[in-house]
Design a protein around this motif. Structure first.
Motif, PDB file in Angstrom:
ATOM      1  N   HIS A   1     -11.771  14.215 -29.440  1.00 42.63           N
ATOM      2  CA  HIS A   1     -13.149  14.189 -29.937  1.00 42.63           C
ATOM      3  C   HIS A   1     -13.934  12.990 -29.424  1.00 42.63           C
ATOM      4  CE1 HIS A   1     -12.500  17.715 -32.141  1.00 42.63           C
ATOM      5  NE2 HIS A   1     -11.659  17.194 -33.006  1.00 42.63           N
ATOM      6  N   PHE A   2     -13.368  12.232 -28.476  1.00 37.11           N
ATOM      7  CA  PHE A   2     -14.092  11.181 -27.768  1.00 37.11           C
ATOM      8  C   PHE A   2     -14.543  10.029 -28.662  1.00 37.11           C
ATOM      9  CE2 PHE A   2     -14.383  15.113 -25.451  1.00 37.11           C
ATOM     10  CZ  PHE A   2     -13.837  14.720 -24.248  1.00 37.11           C
ATOM     11  N   VAL A   3     -13.838   9.818 -29.764  1.00 33.76           N
ATOM     12  CA  VAL A   3     -14.154   8.669 -30.603  1.00 33.76           C
ATOM     13  C   VAL A   3     -13.509   7.437 -29.979  1.00 33.76           C
ATOM     14  CG1 VAL A   3     -13.912   7.646 -32.890  1.00 33.76           C
ATOM     15  CG2 VAL A   3     -14.304  10.093 -32.647  1.00 33.76           C
TER      16      VAL A   3
ATOM     17  N   ILE B   1     -22.577   8.208 -14.310  1.00 34.05           N
ATOM     18  CA  ILE B   1     -23.296   7.726 -15.493  1.00 34.05           C
ATOM     19  C   ILE B   1     -23.091   8.720 -16.635  1.00 34.05           C
ATOM     20  CG2 ILE B   1     -25.578   7.175 -16.448  1.00 34.05           C
ATOM     21  CD1 ILE B   1     -24.866   5.284 -14.155  1.00 34.05           C
ATOM     22  N   VAL B   2     -22.732   8.235 -17.812  1.00 33.46           N
ATOM     23  CA  VAL B   2     -22.675   9.093 -19.003  1.00 33.46           C
ATOM     24  C   VAL B   2     -23.996   8.984 -19.753  1.00 33.46           C
ATOM     25  CG1 VAL B   2     -21.515   9.548 -21.206  1.00 33.46           C
ATOM     26  CG2 VAL B   2     -20.170   8.930 -19.195  1.00 33.46           C
ATOM     27  N   GLU B   3     -24.401   7.775 -20.087  1.00 31.59           N
ATOM     28  CA  GLU B   3     -25.700   7.561 -20.740  1.00 31.59           C
ATOM     29  C   GLU B   3     -25.998   6.067 -20.756  1.00 31.59           C
ATOM     30  OE1 GLU B   3     -26.076   8.125 -24.944  1.00 31.59           O
ATOM     31  OE2 GLU B   3     -24.117   7.271 -25.383  1.00 31.59           O
ATOM     32  N   THR B   4     -27.258   5.736 -21.078  1.00 35.18           N
ATOM     33  CA  THR B   4     -27.602   4.334 -21.257  1.00 35.18           C
ATOM     34  C   THR B   4     -28.444   4.173 -22.512  1.00 35.18           C
ATOM     35  OG1 THR B   4     -28.401   2.329 -20.170  1.00 35.18           O
ATOM     36  CG2 THR B   4     -29.704   4.320 -19.834  1.00 35.18           C
TER      37      THR B   4
ATOM     38  N   ILE C   1     -20.212   4.560 -18.423  1.00 30.95           N
ATOM     39  CA  ILE C   1     -19.889   5.196 -17.144  1.00 30.95           C
ATOM     40  C   ILE C   1     -18.445   5.688 -17.151  1.00 30.95           C
ATOM     41  CG2 ILE C   1     -21.512   3.775 -15.812  1.00 30.95           C
ATOM     42  CD1 ILE C   1     -18.843   2.338 -14.797  1.00 30.95           C
ATOM     43  N   ILE C   2     -18.154   6.609 -16.225  1.00 30.70           N
ATOM     44  CA  ILE C   2     -16.777   7.060 -16.006  1.00 30.70           C
ATOM     45  C   ILE C   2     -16.478   6.861 -14.521  1.00 30.70           C
ATOM     46  CG2 ILE C   2     -15.245   9.083 -15.979  1.00 30.70           C
ATOM     47  CD1 ILE C   2     -16.817  10.136 -18.397  1.00 30.70           C
ATOM     48  N   LEU C   3     -15.316   6.321 -14.227  1.00 29.86           N
ATOM     49  CA  LEU C   3     -14.877   6.177 -12.833  1.00 29.86           C
ATOM     50  C   LEU C   3     -14.003   7.369 -12.495  1.00 29.86           C
ATOM     51  CD1 LEU C   3     -13.641   2.547 -12.081  1.00 29.86           C
ATOM     52  CD2 LEU C   3     -15.622   3.735 -11.140  1.00 29.86           C
TER      53      LEU C   3
ATOM     54  N   ARG D   1     -29.895  15.019 -27.534  1.00 33.38           N
ATOM     55  CA  ARG D   1     -30.327  13.681 -27.965  1.00 33.38           C
ATOM     56  C   ARG D   1     -29.242  13.002 -28.797  1.00 33.38           C
ATOM     57  NH1 ARG D   1     -35.770  12.802 -26.837  1.00 33.38           N
ATOM     58  NH2 ARG D   1     -35.412  10.824 -27.856  1.00 33.38           N
ATOM     59  N   GLY D   2     -27.980  13.229 -28.429  1.00 35.35           N
ATOM     60  CA  GLY D   2     -26.867  12.780 -29.261  1.00 35.35           C
ATOM     61  C   GLY D   2     -26.712  11.268 -29.360  1.00 35.35           C
ATOM     62  N   ILE D   3     -26.127  10.855 -30.493  1.00 33.92           N
ATOM     63  CA  ILE D   3     -25.732   9.459 -30.696  1.00 33.92           C
ATOM     64  C   ILE D   3     -24.395   9.440 -31.438  1.00 33.92           C
ATOM     65  CG2 ILE D   3     -28.044   8.405 -30.704  1.00 33.92           C
ATOM     66  CD1 ILE D   3     -27.970   8.479 -33.761  1.00 33.92           C
TER      67      ILE D   3
ATOM     68  N   SER E   1     -21.231   9.600 -30.773  1.00 29.39           N
ATOM     69  CA  SER E   1     -20.143  10.538 -30.427  1.00 29.39           C
ATOM     70  C   SER E   1     -20.108  11.784 -31.307  1.00 29.39           C
ATOM     71  CB  SER E   1     -18.768   9.865 -30.530  1.00 29.39           C
ATOM     72  OG  SER E   1     -18.762   8.637 -29.891  1.00 29.39           O
ATOM     73  N   GLN E   2     -21.235  12.179 -31.870  1.00 28.00           N
ATOM     74  CA  GLN E   2     -21.221  13.381 -32.712  1.00 28.00           C
ATOM     75  C   GLN E   2     -21.405  14.630 -31.863  1.00 28.00           C
ATOM     76  OE1 GLN E   2     -24.207  12.784 -35.752  1.00 28.00           O
ATOM     77  NE2 GLN E   2     -23.250  10.837 -36.257  1.00 28.00           N
ATOM     78  N   GLY E   3     -20.558  15.626 -32.135  1.00 25.98           N
ATOM     79  CA  GLY E   3     -20.725  16.924 -31.488  1.00 25.98           C
ATOM     80  C   GLY E   3     -20.366  16.958 -30.017  1.00 25.98           C
ATOM     81  N   ILE E   4     -19.388  16.166 -29.604  1.00 27.83           N
ATOM     82  CA  ILE E   4     -18.962  16.192 -28.197  1.00 27.83           C
ATOM     83  C   ILE E   4     -17.830  17.218 -28.058  1.00 27.83           C
ATOM     84  CG2 ILE E   4     -18.124  14.826 -26.234  1.00 27.83           C
ATOM     85  CD1 ILE E   4     -20.680  13.626 -27.408  1.00 27.83           C
ATOM     86  N   SER E   5     -17.990  18.192 -27.156  1.00 24.79           N
ATOM     87  CA  SER E   5     -16.941  19.201 -26.946  1.00 24.79           C
ATOM     88  C   SER E   5     -16.546  19.242 -25.482  1.00 24.79           C
ATOM     89  CB  SER E   5     -17.445  20.602 -27.298  1.00 24.79           C
ATOM     90  OG  SER E   5     -18.092  20.622 -28.531  1.00 24.79           O
TER      91      SER E   5
ATOM     92  N   GLU F   1     -22.635  19.966 -19.203  1.00 21.25           N
ATOM     93  CA  GLU F   1     -22.592  19.298 -17.905  1.00 21.25           C
ATOM     94  C   GLU F   1     -21.153  19.197 -17.421  1.00 21.25           C
ATOM     95  OE1 GLU F   1     -24.462  15.503 -18.789  1.00 21.25           O
ATOM     96  OE2 GLU F   1     -22.559  14.588 -19.342  1.00 21.25           O
ATOM     97  N   ARG F   2     -20.997  18.895 -16.153  1.00 25.86           N
ATOM     98  CA  ARG F   2     -19.690  18.723 -15.542  1.00 25.86           C
ATOM     99  C   ARG F   2     -18.891  17.661 -16.295  1.00 25.86           C
ATOM    100  NH1 ARG F   2     -19.076  19.511 -10.326  1.00 25.86           N
ATOM    101  NH2 ARG F   2     -19.863  21.545 -10.923  1.00 25.86           N
ATOM    102  N   PHE F   3     -17.628  17.967 -16.576  1.00 26.49           N
ATOM    103  CA  PHE F   3     -16.731  16.984 -17.199  1.00 26.49           C
ATOM    104  C   PHE F   3     -16.209  16.045 -16.119  1.00 26.49           C
ATOM    105  CE2 PHE F   3     -12.403  15.585 -18.062  1.00 26.49           C
ATOM    106  CZ  PHE F   3     -12.549  14.980 -19.299  1.00 26.49           C
ATOM    107  N   HIS F   4     -16.323  14.757 -16.339  1.00 27.25           N
ATOM    108  CA  HIS F   4     -15.788  13.774 -15.396  1.00 27.25           C
ATOM    109  C   HIS F   4     -14.484  13.216 -15.939  1.00 27.25           C
ATOM    110  CE1 HIS F   4     -19.320  14.000 -13.004  1.00 27.25           C
ATOM    111  NE2 HIS F   4     -20.114  13.622 -13.988  1.00 27.25           N
ATOM    112  N   ALA F   5     -13.402  13.401 -15.194  1.00 26.84           N
ATOM    113  CA  ALA F   5     -12.114  12.837 -15.614  1.00 26.84           C
ATOM    114  C   ALA F   5     -12.061  11.393 -15.139  1.00 26.84           C
ATOM    115  CB  ALA F   5     -10.992  13.642 -14.989  1.00 26.84           C
TER     116      ALA F   5
END
Ligand SMILES: Nc1ncnc2c1ncn2[C@@H]1O[C@H](COP(=O)(O)OP(=O)(O)O)[C@@H](O)[C@H]1O
Ligand SMILES: [Mg+2]
Length: 417
Positions: A225-227, A276-279, A267-269, A154-156, A158-162, A192-196
């Motif tokens: 860290h995806f910030v 889709i990453v999240e909405t 989203i990631i292309l 239930r993240g928000i 960008s906390q705890g993204i590895s 989940e699968r990492f999308h480059a």
């Protein structure tokens, strides 16, 4: 028209002013929880405010909403945060008010649930599993294959993204992602699968189940860290890619049952695939909505508030978007964040005025004011300031925002962690 009565659940901040602007004479009641009490900026703006302990159950929220409704009938429900959307859905359903269903709220807030819905509906087949221990993570990683992303369910913010490149990252990833669940309602993680590929966000407006893609924004993020480091609006994309993104995001909104609101989708292309990453059932943050309003003329927070209050917004927004798309002199907007590499307590911030006077600059804001700590990058909260600017092209807007951020100098007292 008699004045309306809006019940806001949980988040308040500037929303009372916004809602009153679109519905003159609006009465507003608020039910919130202690953790969000700081978002009540001005008690005078409400007919009544109820503050509940953080662990208050649904039954009590519902009973209080019914009591308010009996005293002063509620016409509309609003929640512009990512917390207690389930409470808002339950209350709206009980009072027979048009709002997101409990299923929609669940599918949007719970990243595992979202993946399941998107898989079932054929919108996005990204493999994903729930993990609650390092052992779970190891087993799931063996099944899914690397590279992977582990993050709070239930993240928000960008906390705890590895990111896991291989088994050597398992322990660190579990610890980092678990640390990111501290302020959340669930300690579960997903892997989940990492999308480059490049990342974009998509601002949509939905009315009675019809969706309009208002704008697509390109995002620049820190790869460790995806910030988020910056954004540019509109994203530089060819028409085919734009259509593909619009199609996938629209199908996602249908799959999740989103019908009436402003949404912000990430989203990631990856090659030709739109992942889709999240909405979110709210407009984007990070000044994206300000930039979208500046270039397209569509004010997403305003449209979302109008939608919740039962007003039609789509036809007007469609016209504005069509006018922007056919304009010969399109404006672009960009935001850049200041990410000082120094660590310590801020003693002074210089250059704000000079930055504000640079060409095209619309806003310069310092987040790490004197007295606050500059830490290593751990989430969007670690950003020290930002500037956003307009320009005649994506490059010009980005260069102008970056020039403004480069003017900022953070003096620190070294030594503090
Ligand atoms: N499956 C994925 N593949 C690649 N990057 C991802 C993936 N999931 C998340 N990310 C990266 O992590 C960021 C944060 O993830 P997100 O699910 O949006 O969490 P939050 O709710 O904290 O914003 C994304 O914007 C993206 O950069
Ligand atoms: Mg996100």
């Amino acid at each position: 028209m008699t004045s309306q009565h809006l019940l806001i659940i949980t988040g308040a901040k500037n929303k009372p002013d916004l809602a009153r602007r679109v519905s003159p004479g609006l009465r507003i009641s608020l039910i919130t929880r202690q953790e969000m009490w700081h978002t009540v900026w001005d008690m005078e703006k409400f007919e009544r405010v109820i503050v509940l302990p953080d662990d208050t159950g649904d039954a009590e929220w519902l009973a209080l909403a019914r009591t308010i409704h009996a005293l002063d009938p509620i016409d509309a429900v609003g929640n512009f945060t990512e917390k207690d959307l389930d409470k808002a859905a339950a209350i709206a359903a009980d009072l027979d008010i048009n709002w997101h269903s409990a299923e929609t709220v669940q599918a949007v807030g719970d990243k595992f649930w979202m993946r399941r819905r998107l898989l079932e509906t054929g919108v996005d087949e990204t493999p994903c599993e729930v993990v609650t221990s390092p052992e779970d993570l190891r087993e799931a990683a063996e099944r899914l294959g690397y590279p992977l992303i582990c993050k709070p369910r239930r993240g928000i913010s960008s906390q705890g993204i590895s990111r896991l490149a291989g088994p050597e990252d398992l322990d660190g990833a579990f610890a980092w992602s678990s640390g990111g669940t501290r302020d959340l309602d669930s300690t579960d993680l997903i892997v989940e699968r990492f999308h480059a590929g490049d990342e974009y966000s998509v601002e949509c407006l939905s009315e009675d189940g019809r969706h309009l893609v208002v704008s697509i924004t390109k995002k620049f993020a820190d790869r460790e860290h995806f910030v988020e480091l910056g954004h540019v609006v509109p994203a530089p994309l060819d028409p085919q890619t734009t259509t593909r993104i619009a199609d996938t995001v629209t199908r996602m909104l249908d799959a999740l049952g989103v019908r009436d609101t402003a949404t912000h989708t990430e989203i990631i292309l990856t090659g030709d695939a739109v992942r889709i990453v999240e909405t979110h059932l709210r407009p984007g943050g990070d000044r994206i909505t300000n930039m979208v309003a500046a270039v397209t003329g569509v004010d997403m927070p305003d449209a979302a508030a109008r939608r919740y209050l039962g007003q039609s917004v789509l036809a007007e927004a469609e016209q504005a978007v069509a006018a922007y798309e056919t304009a010969s002199d399109k404006q672009c907007a960009a935001i850049r964040y200041a990410m000082p590499s120094t660590v310590g307590r801020v003693t002074a911030v210089e250059g704000v005025e000079a930055a504000s006077k640079l060409p095209g600059v619309q806003e310069v804001t310092v987040m790490k004011k004197p007295g606050s700590e500059l830490t290593q990058l751990t989430g969007s909260g670690a950003r020290a300031g930002f500037a956003w600017a307009l320009g005649a092209s994506q490059e010009e807007a980005t260069a102008r925002a970056q020039a403004a951020v480069d003017e900022l100098r953070f003096e620190v007292e070294p030594g503090t962690p």
